[in-house]
Scaffold this active site. Structure first.
Site, short mmCIF file in Angstrom:
data_model
loop_
_atom_site.label_atom_id
_atom_site.label_comp_id
_atom_site.label_asym_id
_atom_site.label_seq_id
_atom_site.Cartn_x
_atom_site.Cartn_y
_atom_site.Cartn_z
N GLU A 47 -23.19 3.23 0.99
CA GLU A 47 -23.44 1.90 1.54
C GLU A 47 -22.26 0.96 1.29
O GLU A 47 -21.94 0.11 2.12
CB GLU A 47 -24.73 1.33 0.93
CG GLU A 47 -25.98 2.09 1.40
CD GLU A 47 -27.25 1.67 0.66
OE1 GLU A 47 -28.25 1.38 1.34
OE2 GLU A 47 -27.24 1.66 -0.59
N CYS B 122 0.85 -1.19 0.00
CA CYS B 122 0.00 0.00 0.00
C CYS B 122 0.88 1.24 0.00
O CYS B 122 1.17 1.83 1.06
CB CYS B 122 -0.93 -0.01 1.22
SG CYS B 122 -2.16 1.31 1.18
N THR C 264 -26.12 1.90 11.29
CA THR C 264 -27.20 1.65 10.33
C THR C 264 -28.00 2.93 10.12
O THR C 264 -28.12 3.76 11.03
CB THR C 264 -28.12 0.52 10.79
OG1 THR C 264 -29.11 0.27 9.78
CG2 THR C 264 -28.83 0.87 12.09
N TYR C 265 -28.51 3.07 8.92
CA TYR C 265 -29.43 4.16 8.60
C TYR C 265 -30.79 3.58 8.23
O TYR C 265 -31.65 4.29 7.73
CB TYR C 265 -28.87 5.00 7.44
CG TYR C 265 -27.46 5.51 7.72
CD1 TYR C 265 -27.26 6.66 8.48
CD2 TYR C 265 -26.35 4.81 7.26
CE1 TYR C 265 -25.97 7.12 8.75
CE2 TYR C 265 -25.06 5.26 7.52
CZ TYR C 265 -24.88 6.41 8.27
OH TYR C 265 -23.60 6.85 8.54
N ASN C 266 -30.92 2.25 8.48
CA ASN C 266 -32.17 1.53 8.18
C ASN C 266 -32.60 1.70 6.72
O ASN C 266 -33.78 1.86 6.42
CB ASN C 266 -33.29 1.98 9.12
CG ASN C 266 -32.97 1.71 10.58
OD1 ASN C 266 -32.81 2.62 11.37
ND2 ASN C 266 -32.83 0.44 10.92
N THR C 267 -31.59 1.67 5.85
CA THR C 267 -31.89 1.75 4.41
C THR C 267 -31.14 0.64 3.67
O THR C 267 -30.11 0.16 4.13
CB THR C 267 -31.45 3.10 3.82
OG1 THR C 267 -30.04 3.25 3.99
CG2 THR C 267 -32.17 4.26 4.49
N THR D 76 -31.22 -3.97 9.04
CA THR D 76 -30.08 -4.59 8.34
C THR D 76 -29.17 -5.39 9.26
O THR D 76 -28.10 -5.83 8.85
CB THR D 76 -29.23 -3.51 7.65
OG1 THR D 76 -28.72 -2.60 8.65
CG2 THR D 76 -30.05 -2.73 6.63
#
Length: 492
Positions: A463, A130, A386-389, A398
């Site tokens: 995401e 890297c 989480t953004y619950n999407t 999720t």
């Protein structure tokens, strides 16, 4: 009067030239410095990531106090606002924890001197070739007074750091092979020995930078403009090009073609999301109706562990490390091998017997105070974030998917959770996603944009960055578990 008129004419001519050279959008001057003989570097890439179009990067408004505070903290701590930060800012809660932890590891009071910390970061990043991280920490190493001779190769560093090379190698590529003998060799090396506190600090740094290399490659982080590979002195191909055009979506033709090609499969990727949602719903119903026995769950773990051996990409070729990176580590041929190789028996690591929460956390905090708490907070944020999407869907739980990703990574490292049904992994993670996960976690230097684009095609870039946060934290915890268990065994 004639002098005044001449002065006005010269001023008008100067304005005309400035008008020709200036950009009407940003007000900047084009070409004036080149005419003065100054070579001006231009960024090679468009934005902080090669995988994420800059127009889709998170835009920080002037009213966003939290983001500005994060950027200010990052700049104050590092003296720069690097591209890793600019990609992680998709998830400010995680970024805040990450920056706090990294600042503590590199700059606050601790067992190791500052230049040792940056050199260990170089050693760890170099194992995965890297160059992005190596270049950043070469600068930091010199800034804190490190000896430039050490940068000519590991053999020029103190013997104490050279001795750390074996642990770095095994931890990066096959952590399940770490034993208390590795620890004993470092702690009892006569005049070059490490103290327990120093070793824990070093182990945390190694695991941090192995994992950060995974994030760097997994998100396609572009080199900084001042680093090798981050700039060019060639003039732009379009005469009226300005640097401000980058932020206005003036991307290359190739990139636009790639984006339009990706739109062709929108309908297919839409159905992939729907299918994944349906599988999650069905698995939840099955959980409520019946529970697998301990024997069945153990059998499913062994099956998943064996199957993970056969997950590899078509690009799975050897990557020869460049000299400027390989000089920072030994045994360049040593790399990742599957946990369950034929003819090789390594006992399964059962979390029931040794886990981060009950064992690793307290050991780190005892020998390197406060760091255990910082790392633990970072693990929890990544795991529970989480953004619950999911793509275009909202109000989605999720947790099942996040747990499958985390446990699949640990499964590849031979780590088993007795209370988890590993049959869920094959239901939730398709082959292209598994290929991406395994490559990012085990051989990040082989990650390609095609791999990044091929999984979860309908999901947003934020995401996918979230996925990478899960991957690097699960990897870091797996490495820490093996190293800390070996230290515990040595101590007892």
């Amino acid at each position: 009067m004639r002098l005044a008129a001449a002065s006005n004419e010269a001023y008008a001519a100067s304005l005309a030239v400035s008008e020709l050279l200036s950009c009407h959008q940003c007000g900047g001057d084009r070409g004036q410095d080149e005419e003065l003989g100054i070579r001006i570097p231009r960024p090679l890439g468009h934005g902080p990531s090669r995988f994420i179009p800059e127009k889709e990067m998170l835009q920080v408004g002037s009213e966003d106090a939290q983001m500005h505070a994060l950027f200010a903290d990052s700049f104050a701590a590092l003296g720069r606002l690097d591209n890793i930060t600019l990609v992680m800012v998709f998830h400010p809660q995680y970024l805040e924890s990450f920056l706090k932890t990294q600042h503590y590891l590199l700059q606050m009071d601790g067992p190791l001197p500052l230049h040792y910390r940056h050199y260990i970061g170089i050693m760890a990043a170099a194992r995965h070739q890297c160059s992005y991280l190596v270049n950043l920490h070469v600068s930091d190493f010199l800034h804190v007074g490190g000896d430039p001779k050490w940068l000519n190769g590991l053999e020029n560093a103190p013997q104490k750091l050279q001795n750390l090379g074996e642990l770095n190698k095994v931890l990066a590529h096959r952590p399940w092979l770490i034993t208390k003998e590795h620890i004993e060799g470092l702690l009892k090396a006569e005049e070059h020995s490490w103290s327990l506190a120093e070793l824990v600090h070093a182990v945390v740094l190694l695991t941090h930078y192995h994992s950060l290399a995974s994030f760097t490659f997994g998100c396609g982080i572009s080199p900084e403009i001042h680093c090798d590979g981050g700039h060019t002195f060639r003039p732009p191909s379009v005469s009226n090009y300005c640097i401000c055009d980058i932020t206005n979506g003036n991307h290359s033709v190739d990139e636009m073609q790639v984006n339009s090609a990706g739109n062709a499969s929108v309908s297919d990727s839409f159905f992939e999301v729907e299918a994944l949602m349906e599988k999650m719903r069905q698995l939840q119903e099955c959980r409520e109706e019946e529970e697998a026995s301990q024997e069945e769950m153990a059998s499913r773990f062994e099956m998943e562990k064996r199957e993970s051996m056969f997950v590899f990409s078509s690009d799975d070729d050897e990557v020869t490390p460049a000299r400027d990176v390989s000089r920072h580590f030994e045994d360049t041929s040593y790399g990742y091998k599957d946990f369950s190789r034929h003819g090789m028996h390594v006992p399964t690591f059962r979390v029931q017997d040794y886990c981060w929460e009950d064992h690793g956390y307290s050991l780190v905090n005892r020998l390197y105070p406060d760091v255990g708490q910082l790392i633990d907070e970072k693990f929890h944020i990544a795991y529970n974030l989480t953004y619950n999407t999911m793509a275009m869907h909202k109000d989605v739980d999720t947790s099942m998917l996040r747990r499958a990703i985390w446990n699949y990574i640990h499964c590849m490292f031979g780590i088993r959770y007795d209370d988890y049904d590993y049959g869920e992994i094959n239901q939730l993670l398709d082959r292209s996603f598994k290929v991406y996960i395994k490559t990012v976690v085990c051989t990040p230097e082989k990650v390609t944009k095609r791999m990044y684009d091929s999984f979860w095609r309908q999901f947003k870039h934020s995401e996918k960055v979230h996925v990478n946060l899960l991957l690097i934290e699960a990897r870091m915890q797996a490495e820490l578990l093996y190293a800390l268990r070996a230290i515990t065994r040595y101590m007892t």
